[in-house]
Each structure stands twice: as C-alpha cells, then as structure tokens.
Design an enzyme around this catalytic site. Sequence first.
Site, PDB file in Angstrom:
ATOM      1  N   THR A 133     -17.442  16.014 106.519  1.00  0.00           N
ATOM      2  CA  THR A 133     -18.443  17.081 106.493  1.00  0.00           C
ATOM      3  C   THR A 133     -19.527  16.863 107.552  1.00  0.00           C
ATOM      4  O   THR A 133     -19.821  15.719 107.918  1.00  0.00           O
ATOM      5  CB  THR A 133     -19.096  17.114 105.092  1.00  0.00           C
ATOM      6  OG1 THR A 133     -20.232  17.959 105.134  1.00  0.00           O
ATOM      7  CG2 THR A 133     -19.561  15.736 104.634  1.00  0.00           C
ATOM      8  N   GLU A 135     -22.470  17.223 106.786  1.00  0.00           N
ATOM      9  CA  GLU A 135     -23.631  16.743 106.022  1.00  0.00           C
ATOM     10  C   GLU A 135     -23.918  15.262 106.283  1.00  0.00           C
ATOM     11  O   GLU A 135     -25.017  14.787 105.982  1.00  0.00           O
ATOM     12  CB  GLU A 135     -23.429  17.000 104.525  1.00  0.00           C
ATOM     13  CG  GLU A 135     -23.266  18.476 104.225  1.00  0.00           C
ATOM     14  CD  GLU A 135     -23.181  18.800 102.730  1.00  0.00           C
ATOM     15  OE1 GLU A 135     -23.758  18.065 101.924  1.00  0.00           O
ATOM     16  OE2 GLU A 135     -22.520  19.795 102.399  1.00  0.00           O
ATOM     17  N   TYR A 158     -23.362  12.597  97.762  1.00  0.00           N
ATOM     18  CA  TYR A 158     -22.105  13.117  98.319  1.00  0.00           C
ATOM     19  C   TYR A 158     -21.972  12.762  99.798  1.00  0.00           C
ATOM     20  O   TYR A 158     -20.980  12.168 100.231  1.00  0.00           O
ATOM     21  CB  TYR A 158     -22.033  14.643  98.140  1.00  0.00           C
ATOM     22  CG  TYR A 158     -20.988  15.314  99.007  1.00  0.00           C
ATOM     23  CD1 TYR A 158     -19.630  15.101  98.771  1.00  0.00           C
ATOM     24  CD2 TYR A 158     -21.349  16.142 100.071  1.00  0.00           C
ATOM     25  CE1 TYR A 158     -18.662  15.704  99.574  1.00  0.00           C
ATOM     26  CE2 TYR A 158     -20.395  16.745 100.869  1.00  0.00           C
ATOM     27  CZ  TYR A 158     -19.046  16.522 100.619  1.00  0.00           C
ATOM     28  OH  TYR A 158     -18.100  17.115 101.425  1.00  0.00           O
ATOM     29  N   LYS A 162     -19.302  10.321 101.826  1.00  0.00           N
ATOM     30  CA  LYS A 162     -18.431  10.811 102.900  1.00  0.00           C
ATOM     31  C   LYS A 162     -18.690  10.020 104.192  1.00  0.00           C
ATOM     32  O   LYS A 162     -17.764   9.709 104.937  1.00  0.00           O
ATOM     33  CB  LYS A 162     -18.648  12.308 103.138  1.00  0.00           C
ATOM     34  CG  LYS A 162     -18.159  13.216 102.022  1.00  0.00           C
ATOM     35  CD  LYS A 162     -16.667  13.135 101.757  1.00  0.00           C
ATOM     36  CE  LYS A 162     -15.826  13.689 102.885  1.00  0.00           C
ATOM     37  NZ  LYS A 162     -14.382  13.764 102.495  1.00  0.00           N
TER      38      LYS A 162
HETATM   39  P1  NAD Z   1     -12.186  20.619  96.455  1.00  0.00           P
HETATM   40  O1  NAD Z   1     -13.157  19.999  95.509  1.00  0.00           O
HETATM   41  O2  NAD Z   1     -11.885  22.071  96.347  1.00  0.00           O
HETATM   42  O3  NAD Z   1     -10.784  19.864  96.350  1.00  0.00           O
HETATM   43  C1  NAD Z   1     -10.686  18.464  96.256  1.00  0.00           C
HETATM   44  C2  NAD Z   1      -9.303  18.128  95.753  1.00  0.00           C
HETATM   45  O4  NAD Z   1      -9.189  16.698  95.704  1.00  0.00           O
HETATM   46  C3  NAD Z   1      -9.025  18.652  94.349  1.00  0.00           C
HETATM   47  O5  NAD Z   1      -7.764  19.295  94.302  1.00  0.00           O
HETATM   48  C4  NAD Z   1      -9.035  17.403  93.484  1.00  0.00           C
HETATM   49  O6  NAD Z   1      -8.184  17.477  92.356  1.00  0.00           O
HETATM   50  C5  NAD Z   1      -8.579  16.341  94.478  1.00  0.00           C
HETATM   51  N1  NAD Z   1      -9.041  15.004  94.091  1.00  0.00           N
HETATM   52  C6  NAD Z   1     -10.302  14.641  93.757  1.00  0.00           C
HETATM   53  N2  NAD Z   1     -10.331  13.334  93.460  1.00  0.00           N
HETATM   54  C7  NAD Z   1      -9.062  12.860  93.636  1.00  0.00           C
HETATM   55  C8  NAD Z   1      -8.473  11.585  93.510  1.00  0.00           C
HETATM   56  N3  NAD Z   1      -9.183  10.509  93.124  1.00  0.00           N
HETATM   57  N4  NAD Z   1      -7.159  11.443  93.799  1.00  0.00           N
HETATM   58  C9  NAD Z   1      -6.418  12.523  94.180  1.00  0.00           C
HETATM   59  N5  NAD Z   1      -6.922  13.757  94.307  1.00  0.00           N
HETATM   60  C10 NAD Z   1      -8.238  13.918  94.041  1.00  0.00           C
HETATM   61  O7  NAD Z   1     -12.707  20.231  97.900  1.00  0.00           O
HETATM   62  P2  NAD Z   1     -12.615  21.070  99.267  1.00  0.00           P
HETATM   63  O8  NAD Z   1     -13.762  21.963  99.343  1.00  0.00           O
HETATM   64  O9  NAD Z   1     -11.244  21.579  99.435  1.00  0.00           O
HETATM   65  O10 NAD Z   1     -12.867  19.888 100.322  1.00  0.00           O
HETATM   66  C11 NAD Z   1     -11.785  19.138 100.840  1.00  0.00           C
HETATM   67  C12 NAD Z   1     -12.336  18.064 101.769  1.00  0.00           C
HETATM   68  O11 NAD Z   1     -13.105  18.679 102.799  1.00  0.00           O
HETATM   69  C13 NAD Z   1     -13.263  17.072 101.062  1.00  0.00           C
HETATM   70  O12 NAD Z   1     -12.994  15.788 101.580  1.00  0.00           O
HETATM   71  C14 NAD Z   1     -14.648  17.549 101.444  1.00  0.00           C
HETATM   72  O13 NAD Z   1     -15.547  16.456 101.487  1.00  0.00           O
HETATM   73  C15 NAD Z   1     -14.405  18.118 102.833  1.00  0.00           C
HETATM   74  N6  NAD Z   1     -15.336  19.182 103.221  1.00  0.00           N
HETATM   75  C16 NAD Z   1     -15.447  20.332 102.480  1.00  0.00           C
HETATM   76  C17 NAD Z   1     -16.317  21.334 102.894  1.00  0.00           C
HETATM   77  C18 NAD Z   1     -16.432  22.644 102.155  1.00  0.00           C
HETATM   78  O14 NAD Z   1     -17.227  23.495 102.566  1.00  0.00           O
HETATM   79  N7  NAD Z   1     -15.683  22.888 101.109  1.00  0.00           N
HETATM   80  C19 NAD Z   1     -17.097  21.149 104.033  1.00  0.00           C
HETATM   81  C20 NAD Z   1     -16.979  19.972 104.739  1.00  0.00           C
HETATM   82  C21 NAD Z   1     -16.081  18.993 104.334  1.00  0.00           C
END
Ligand code: NAD
Length: 349
Positions: A133, A135, A158, A162
Amino acid sequence: MRVMVTGGAGFIGSALVRALLDGKRAAVAVIDSMTYAASPQTLAACRQRPDFTFYQCDICDVDAMRAAFAEFKPDAVVHLAAESHVDRSIDRPAKFVETNVVGTQVLLDAALAYWRNMPAAEQSAFRFIHVSTDEVYGALGETGAFTETTAYDPRSPYSASKAASDHLASAWHHTYGFPTIVTNCSNNYGPYQFPEKLIPLMILRGLAGREMPVYGQGRNVRDWLYVGDHAEALWLVLNSGRPGETYLIGGESERRNIDVVNTIAALLDEFAPQNAPHSRFIQFVDDRPGHDHRYAIDPSKIKRELGWKAKTPFELGLRQTVQWYLNNRSWWEPILHDTYRLERFGTAS
Ligand code: NAD
C-alpha cells in the site's frame, strides 16, 4: 504460466484471478484462509474450471505452504493475503502483525525453499510479487506525491505491518537473491469489495436509508484506483517487472472523501430514487485516530518502464461500482446477514 495468488478470495486478489483466468493467461492456485473478508461467492464462477485450484489454508501455516508449493509448482506468486482494514488494526494490531508480518515471512521462506530446487531456467523466470500500500509512506500535505524513493513513515498498525512485510520481501531479494518485486498502490475500489471500506459502506448504508458517516470534516484525500486497472498493472509487473524493484501503482484520481460520498449520494438518487435525496443521510462523525490527511501516487515509473496507465476515469468507475452493488445483492446480503452489519471499528475508545 502457473500463478499462485494468496488472498485470491479477497477484493483485489479475486480481480486478479478473474483477469488471469478470463484472459486465459495463466493457471491459478488461490491460497486463502477465508477470513471474515472473503466470501465463498466471490470465486464461485471459477470453481469448476480445470485451470483453477483452491487451497483453503493460512499463510502462517508452514507445512501447508510447503505442501501447496510442492503440489501446484507455481512459476510465480502474487502475494495479497493480508488483514487490510485500518480501523480494525486500531482495535486488534496483533492479528495484523501475525498475518501481514509473520505470514509474509512464512510464505517467503516456503517460496525460497521451493525456488532453490527449481531447474535453472525456471528459477531465473520465477517471480514473487508482494502487493502493498501507499500508506507505508505516511501522509502528505496539500501538495506532492509519493514516488519509489519516498522514505517509509507508516503511521497506523495496518501500514506499519505492511511496511514490515515490504522490508521482508526486499530483504529476501538482497540476502538470498530471491526474485521479489514490491508494488505499492493507492486506494482501490470496484466490485466485490468488502462493505467495511468507504465506497461500498456508503453505497449500502445510503441504500438502506441509514446514516452515511464521514470521518472528521471529510477533507482527507485519497488517490482512487479501479481494481481492474490494478489487476492489469500486476499482470505487467509479473511479466516485465525487474526483481529487486518497487513499482508504485496509482489511478491519478485524487478526491476528498466528502466529494466521493456526495457523488455516491447523487448516484443513489439516480439509480435508487425511493430514498432521495441521499445527501440528507451524510453525517460528519469523530475522526479516525491518527487519520492520514492525504495520499497521492506519482506512477511515472510504471508508466515509463512497463507502459501501464490507469484506464478507468474515477466518475465512470464509481458509477459502474454503484450499479454493481445494486445488481449484486446476492453477493453482499449474506455478508450483512452473517458477518458484518456496517458498523464502525477503530475509535480507540
Ligand atoms: P481483502 O481484505 O479484501 O482480502 C484479503 C484476503 O486475504 C481475504 O480473502 C482473506 O481471507 C485473505 N487472508 C487474510 N489473512 C489470511 C491468512 N492468514 N492466510 C491466508 N489468507 C488470508 O484485501 P484487499 O483489499 O483485496 O487487499 C489485498 C492486498 O492489497 C492486501 O495485501 C492489502 O494490504 C493490499 N492493498 C489493498 C488496498 C485497497 O485499497 N484495498 C490498497 C493498497 C494495498
């Protein structure tokens, strides 16, 4: 290509899985422990496909990770599994350290052990993409944008977790020669996003005629990225990104939160007029503790080196997203019934 996608049942992970399978670009194995943030419906259409494998397991489980690598034999890993909600990290930081930091280390170890035993040609083509991210870079004032050389300054549990995982991915490259690439993206939006996040939360609360709570005065700025554009960027990084590098992925669509929420209210007036005007549901509420003021990404590097550019204008993407939630009640109604009632976390009270 055989791609292992961790967190593939989540929001961004599932968009990537669809982009890989629908374009017949790769066979996919999803690793996902199915936390509260994953819905079985999200990948329902993939389940019958012969080029799709699903492992329900935790990235912190050393034996399960080793077994998945040995069985699926990936050419690449895209690591998205994480605890992803800032507000929840304020209430339960330990879970974020466990999944995001320890889980990433376990996954990197399993991937490294597997990679070391690959034939030389396959070893040099292997990639491990760590998805993170913007962030991790902290907060901006009114001007400027993050670049790949901006100093880390994470400020929530968070973003701190990360940031730690980003450093682990880079360390595995520098120490072991393991071909990791880190990507840091701005706020994603689009279909299948868990309703705790700003855009689906406002759509579903407004639709129900409930208060649409905006933190502080709504002046915080986020740089919005359509999830399908992000998936295309990850595909390019997978194919052409250079190991050891970082790529910032941003939609160049900065908006104040209050402007996003007002636009959602207007779209609800248009598509679900029974409760119009929805702007009457907008309420300013106590700010998030430590709320970062502004994020913005300068995506020049990925544009220049990989030829990627966000294609979806924010107003079009938001319109499509509101329509998707209105047309896909069967996806979010079970979530609201079983898992999440659109409540607030992370007030630190
Ligand atoms: P999300 O919360 O929708 O999905 C996360 C997934 O990871 C879920 O399906 C969950 O079941 C799985 N998970 C969580 N803990 C787990 C574990 N211990 N073992 C196996 N699976 C596990 O998240 P997202 O929004 O799709 O984000 C995905 C990635 O992108 C993350 O790493 C997040 O930090 C990063 N990210 C997201 C955003 C955003 O705007 N959504 C922005 C920047 C970065």
